[in-house]
Design an enzyme around this catalytic site. Structure first.
Site, PDB file in Angstrom:
ATOM      1  N   CYS A  85      46.167  97.109  84.067  1.00 26.81           N
ATOM      2  CA  CYS A  85      45.684  97.896  83.072  1.00 26.81           C
ATOM      3  C   CYS A  85      46.065  97.183  81.761  1.00 26.81           C
ATOM      4  O   CYS A  85      45.190  97.480  80.743  1.00 26.81           O
ATOM      5  CB  CYS A  85      45.811  99.450  83.057  1.00 26.81           C
TER       6      CYS A  85
ATOM      7  N   GLU B 237      48.757 107.488  82.965  1.00 23.35           N
ATOM      8  CA  GLU B 237      48.653 106.300  82.284  1.00 23.35           C
ATOM      9  C   GLU B 237      47.358 105.818  82.787  1.00 23.35           C
ATOM     10  O   GLU B 237      46.842 105.492  84.141  1.00 23.35           O
ATOM     11  CB  GLU B 237      49.664 105.564  82.845  1.00 23.35           C
TER      12      GLU B 237
HETATM   13  C1  UN1 Z   1      48.828  98.868  85.369  1.00 21.47           C
HETATM   14  O1  UN1 Z   1      48.418  97.961  85.545  1.00 21.47           O
HETATM   15  O2  UN1 Z   1      48.232  99.801  85.835  1.00 21.47           O
HETATM   16  O3  UN1 Z   1      52.940  95.827  81.666  1.00 21.47           O
HETATM   17  C2  UN1 Z   1      50.095  99.262  84.612  1.00 21.47           C
HETATM   18  C3  UN1 Z   1      52.402  95.525  82.644  1.00 21.47           C
HETATM   19  C4  UN1 Z   1      52.454  96.512  83.819  1.00 21.47           C
HETATM   20  C5  UN1 Z   1      51.009  97.230  83.762  1.00 21.47           C
HETATM   21  C6  UN1 Z   1      51.134  98.730  84.754  1.00 21.47           C
HETATM   22  N1  UN1 Z   1      53.546  97.396  83.615  1.00 21.47           N
HETATM   23  O4  UN1 Z   1      51.675  94.663  82.853  1.00 21.47           O
END
Ligand code: UN1
Length: 485
Positions: free
Chosen positions: A278, A244
């Site tokens: 992210c 991810e």
């Molecule tokens: C990350 O920032 O690495 O939906 C992923 C969201 C979180 C993001 C996680 N699940 O904001």
């Protein structure tokens, strides 16, 4: 009452100095010492970590054993771990505030997500019919030092694997607190081992070792590509990389949107967690006829944000993770200022690694050459007739993680989402904070390999691939889904 409870539970850890190091099912050799400093307060030494040495990586690989217990037992242990996380929220809130700069709201979200991952993956593990792959390397980021760290490990353990966990360099203390609780919950020491260290040493060695049967990674797209190349060296065709990665996430606000709601959701999406998600909003498109009034409202809302020590309950935006990130964003914003493109900028406290949230004018998402992982929002305007072209530009970035749309025209939702290639599209809400179980999270293209975290397909990817019956040839021995000649 809740605040008083949090205060009481956190108080014993306000000055604590955590000691961490490798947690192995064998003797620890240990390498260099690493000191952890609070990113909001340079005078606050949070703890010390003994880094893993090359010898520790070998010890861990040799000692790792898939978790022999049956799926129901594993699920019981993971659920007990969820309980332990909840009971130890004081230490967890303290360590994520002081090590990772998490505000109280972020700390609550962090704990909740970790607990949700544990309970959800425990349940999915019980549905599996295939056995474990073997040894999984889990490489996790600093921005969710408990939630993503735990989620990766929980998925691998729920499927019965042994895990070698390489936490982010910035958040090794949180990882150590978590693994100690894993041991207390009953995860065997040879099924979860912790290897704090530099990614280029520890992470690279683990990804490239042929005894490793799969890698789970969250972090930058560049690093995911490097891991992929390292894994390709031993041609483990069946060893998955579950990644991810980054995003250049956009939001479209058209002229029918409810301005108050859209402003609130933009502020949360772009600046909560100091933009260090992210999923965070990076490029906002506002329809040109509402832009002057709408953006004035947005800048007014930005003025209400309180920057400061994330230990305090009144803080909305904490620091960025370290001095390097701070210098990088400061230079980025300064370059935009020199070009006359800074639309709004908040002052930041002088002590600590703070960056004042900023808004920067761009013509479109194509102007963003990289993911800026901090509290920087880019803003463009568009005309109604160009809506399809905006969506095409978003797709052309190559990333595809989150997307936001604010509109009150039903047909527009279909018009936009039918062209869009992203993992998570949100309508009339913020675009961060996906919920485990009901909102599986993951990206397309450069944003990740899938399957989505917190979704039904995630845990099965950590188990062996079951061969369909017609591929099983008489004369071969079939053992739990794996065919042996
Ligand atoms: C990350 O920032 O690495 O939906 C992923 C969201 C979180 C993001 C996680 N699940 O904001």
């Amino acid at each position: 009452r809740d605040l008083a409870r949090i205060e009481d539970a956190r108080a014993p850890f306000a000055q604590a100095r955590w000691q961490a190091g490798p947690l192995l099912a064998g003797d620890v050799a240990g390498g260099a010492m690493h000191q952890v400093i609070n990113p909001a307060r340079p005078d606050d030494v949070v703890g010390q970590v003994t880094l893993a040495s090359g010898g520790d990586v070998d010890t861990a690989l040799a000692a790792a054993r898939p978790w022999g217990a049956d799926a129901a037992n594993r699920a019981d242990v993971l659920n007990r771990l969820a309980d332990l996380y909840e009971e130890n929220f004081g230490e967890i809130f303290a360590v994520v505030a002081r090590e990772a700069g998490k505000t109280p709201a972020d700390a609550v979200a962090e704990l909740r997500e970790a607990v949700d991952f544990l309970r959800y993956y425990a349940a999915r593990g019980k549905d599996l019919s295939a056995g474990p792959r073997g040894i999984f390397t889990c490489i996790s980021p600093w921005n969710f030092p408990l939630a993503i760290f735990t989620g990766q490990i929980a998925a691998a353990l729920a499927a019965g694997n042994a895990v070698l966990a390489k936490p982010a360099e910035a958040t090794m203390l949180t990882a150590h607190v978590a693994v100690r609780l894993m041991h207390r919950a009953g995860v065997p020491r040879d099924a979860i081992q912790l290897l704090p260290g530099h990614g280029r040493d520890v992470g690279a060695a683990l990804a490239a070792d042929r005894r490793v049967n799969g890698v789970c990674f969250t972090g930058s797209t560049d690093t995911a590509q490097a891991i992929n190349r390292a894994m390709a060296r031993h041609m483990a065709a069946d060893a998955p990389l579950i990644a991810e990665t980054g995003g250049l996430n956009a939001m479209i606000v058209d002229s029918t949107a409810l301005p108050e709601q859209a402003v609130r959701d933009i502020v949360a999406s772009a600046f909560q967690s100091a933009g260090q998600r992210c999923s965070a909003l990076r490029c906002l498109y506002v329809q040109h006829d509402i832009a002057p009034r709408f953006l004035a409202m947005l800048y007014g809302a930005m003025d209400e944000l309180r920057l400061g020590d994330p230990w305090h309950h009144s803080t909305d935006v904490g620091p960025v993770i370290d001095a390097r990130a701070q210098a990088d964003f400061a230079a980025y914003i300064e370059a935009a200022r020199a070009e006359g493109r800074v639309l709004k900028r908040l002052d930041a406290p002088e002590q600590g690694h703070f960056i004042g949230p900023a808004a920067i004018r761009v013509d479109g998402i194509g102007d963003l050459t990289r993911e800026v992982f901090g509290p920087v929002l880019h803003i463009a305007t568009f005309r109604a007739e160009d809506l399809d072209a905006v969506v095409d530009a978003v797709n052309a970035s190559g990333y595809g993680l989150t997307f936001g749309l604010h509109t009150r025209i039903d047909g527009r939702v279909e018009q936009v989402t039918s062209r869009l290639r992203v993992g998570n599209a949100y309508v009339n809400r913020n675009q961060i904070g996906a919920v485990v179980g009901s909102q599986p999270f993951g990206g397309e293209g450069l944003s990740g390999t899938g399957p989505k975290a917190g979704g039904p397909h995630y845990v099965p990817r950590f188990a062996r691939t079951e061969l369909p019956a017609h591929e099983i040839v008489p004369g071969q021995v079939v053992d739990k889904g794996r065919v042996q000649a």
